[in-house]
Design an enzyme around this catalytic site. Structure first.
Site, mmCIF file in Angstrom:
data_model
loop_
_atom_site.group_PDB
_atom_site.id
_atom_site.type_symbol
_atom_site.label_atom_id
_atom_site.label_comp_id
_atom_site.label_asym_id
_atom_site.label_seq_id
_atom_site.Cartn_x
_atom_site.Cartn_y
_atom_site.Cartn_z
ATOM 1 N N ASP A 108 0.884 -0.930 0.339
ATOM 2 C CA ASP A 108 -0.055 0.101 0.248
ATOM 3 C C ASP A 108 0.572 1.020 -0.335
ATOM 4 O OD1 ASP A 108 -2.051 1.907 0.887
ATOM 5 O OD2 ASP A 108 -3.172 1.060 2.395
ATOM 6 N N ASP A 131 -7.440 5.094 -8.874
ATOM 7 C CA ASP A 131 -8.912 4.694 -9.090
ATOM 8 C C ASP A 131 -9.929 5.787 -8.672
ATOM 9 O OD1 ASP A 131 -8.392 1.961 -9.007
ATOM 10 O OD2 ASP A 131 -7.030 2.522 -7.557
ATOM 11 N N LYS A 135 -18.345 6.751 -7.084
ATOM 12 C CA LYS A 135 -19.553 6.568 -6.038
ATOM 13 C C LYS A 135 -19.814 7.576 -5.040
ATOM 14 C CE LYS A 135 -21.261 2.357 -7.609
ATOM 15 N NZ LYS A 135 -21.407 1.272 -7.632
ATOM 16 N N ASP A 167 -8.692 11.600 -15.659
ATOM 17 C CA ASP A 167 -9.593 11.490 -16.775
ATOM 18 C C ASP A 167 -10.933 11.302 -16.273
ATOM 19 O OD1 ASP A 167 -9.953 8.867 -15.937
ATOM 20 O OD2 ASP A 167 -10.835 8.534 -17.745
ATOM 21 N N THR A 204 -1.132 6.254 -20.599
ATOM 22 C CA THR A 204 -1.000 5.403 -19.795
ATOM 23 C C THR A 204 -2.453 4.324 -20.298
ATOM 24 O OG1 THR A 204 -2.767 5.778 -18.486
ATOM 25 C CG2 THR A 204 -0.141 6.652 -18.248
ATOM 26 N N LYS A 205 -2.768 3.090 -20.071
ATOM 27 C CA LYS A 205 -3.610 2.243 -20.756
ATOM 28 C C LYS A 205 -4.871 2.653 -19.945
ATOM 29 C CE LYS A 205 -5.063 -2.392 -19.855
ATOM 30 N NZ LYS A 205 -4.534 -4.141 -18.973
HETATM 31 C C1 LIG Z 1 -7.234 3.195 -12.316
HETATM 32 S S1 LIG Z 1 -5.498 2.010 -12.212
HETATM 33 C C2 LIG Z 1 -4.474 3.036 -13.462
HETATM 34 C C3 LIG Z 1 -3.230 2.155 -14.112
HETATM 35 C C4 LIG Z 1 -1.942 2.989 -14.071
HETATM 36 N N1 LIG Z 1 -1.707 4.292 -13.780
HETATM 37 C C5 LIG Z 1 -2.501 4.048 -15.756
HETATM 38 O O1 LIG Z 1 -2.967 4.975 -15.970
HETATM 39 O O2 LIG Z 1 -3.046 2.718 -16.374
HETATM 40 C C6 LIG Z 1 -5.278 2.451 -10.861
HETATM 41 C C7 LIG Z 1 -4.098 1.257 -9.774
HETATM 42 O O3 LIG Z 1 -3.287 1.843 -8.714
HETATM 43 C C8 LIG Z 1 -3.109 1.021 -8.142
HETATM 44 N N2 LIG Z 1 -2.954 1.438 -6.380
HETATM 45 C C9 LIG Z 1 -4.775 2.064 -6.149
HETATM 46 N N3 LIG Z 1 -4.596 2.624 -4.501
HETATM 47 C C10 LIG Z 1 -3.190 1.897 -4.928
HETATM 48 C C11 LIG Z 1 -2.388 2.383 -3.042
HETATM 49 N N4 LIG Z 1 -2.713 2.443 -1.977
HETATM 50 N N5 LIG Z 1 -1.486 1.842 -2.647
HETATM 51 C C12 LIG Z 1 -0.174 1.000 -4.183
HETATM 52 N N6 LIG Z 1 -0.967 1.275 -5.431
HETATM 53 C C13 LIG Z 1 -2.576 1.226 -5.152
HETATM 54 C C14 LIG Z 1 -4.084 -0.307 -8.678
HETATM 55 O O4 LIG Z 1 -3.933 -1.577 -7.936
HETATM 56 C C15 LIG Z 1 -4.145 -0.101 -9.818
HETATM 57 O O5 LIG Z 1 -3.438 -0.384 -10.360
#
Ligand SMILES: C[S@@+](CC[C@H](N)C(=O)[O-])C[C@H]1O[C@@H](n2cnc3c(N)ncnc32)[C@H](O)[C@@H]1O
Length: 227
Positions: A108, A131, A135, A167, A204-205
């Site tokens: 984390d 993320d 909601k 976004d 990014t993806k």
């Molecule tokens: C919406 S995805 C975006 C991934 C990438 N940055 C992209 O733009 O494609 C968010 C990523 O953050 C990771 N993530 C969320 N909270 C996290 C945390 N507290 N520590 C580490 N990773 C985290 C999730 O596992 C997820 O892969």
């Protein structure tokens, strides 16, 4: 009394690890993975040198991180992620490109930024498309909150850069308002404004997904104040 559990910004998704990723995790993690430290991380020892350090929080599949690490061999990159297939994907890219300047933390990021990293040890932090938790009842899960901005301010050196992107417009507003309210960061575009510049951020993806949905992408760039 039990210590209060922190609200996590992620849920552990099972996610399918491909056989190539499983091999990379088994063979390459010992070389590029970072285990939980006793106290704080010794970054000099971790990389075997002192170089500018860039940290990406929540790197997803790690494509952007690998691209930047390839372009900037003079810098060291610390990626933080909890999603196993994404970590496997980045390890495969590290192997494919022979990258020596990347280390991965599978934990984390709130703990890592709060206490694992030495104060002022980072030159730059990237938080690309965290993320959005759209909601209302999930807003408390959003990563960019005052406490996390405080942890970022501790870990980034004075003069260092925080680059965020999203976004999801309501989250962009939250990021801007929380970072603008911090006495430790200056908005490089002026208070209340987004950046008109994506700096060196590769696509990014998650960004591609947002663009397909017709979302507008916001970049936010801040400089850590001195003192
Ligand atoms: C919406 S995805 C975006 C991934 C990438 N940055 C992209 O733009 O494609 C968010 C990523 O953050 C990771 N993530 C969320 N909270 C996290 C945390 N507290 N520590 C580490 N990773 C985290 C999730 O596992 C997820 O892969």
């Amino acid at each position: 009394m039990e210590p209060r559990r922190r609200v996590r910004s992620f849920v552990r998704r099972a996610g399918r690890v491909t056989s190539a990723q499983a091999r990379a995790l088994a063979e390459l993690w010992p070389r590029f993975g970072v285990e939980t430290p006793e106290g704080q991380l010794d970054l000099q020892a971790l990389f075997g040198r002192d170089a500018p350090r860039i940290c990406e929080v929540g790197f997803g599949d790690g494509q952007a991180l690998a691209e930047l690490a390839l372009r900037q061999p003079e810098s060291d990159f610390i990626g933080i992620e909890v999603h196993e297939p994404g970590i496997g994907h980045l390890l495969l890219n590290i192997e494919r490109h022979g990258l020596q300047n990347v280390r991965i933390i599978r934990h984390d990021a709130t703990d890592v930024l709060e206490s694992w990293l030495p104060t002022g040890s980072l030159d730059r932090v990237h938080v690309f498309f965290p993320d959005p938790w759209p909601k209302k009842r999930h807003h408390k899960r959003r990563l960019i909150q005052p406490d996390f901005i405080g942890s970022l301010a501790r870990a980034i050196r004075p003069g260092g850069i925080l680059h965020m992107a999203t976004d999801w417009e309501p989250y962009a507003e939250q990021m801007r308002d929380v970072a603008d309210a911090s006495a430790q960061f200056d908005n490089l575009s002026g208070a209340g404004c987004y950046s008109g510049d994506r700096a060196d951020r590769p696509e990014t993806k998650f960004e591609r997904r947002g663009l397909r949905l017709g979302h507008e992408v916001r970049d936010l760039l801040y400089r850590r104040r001195a003192g």
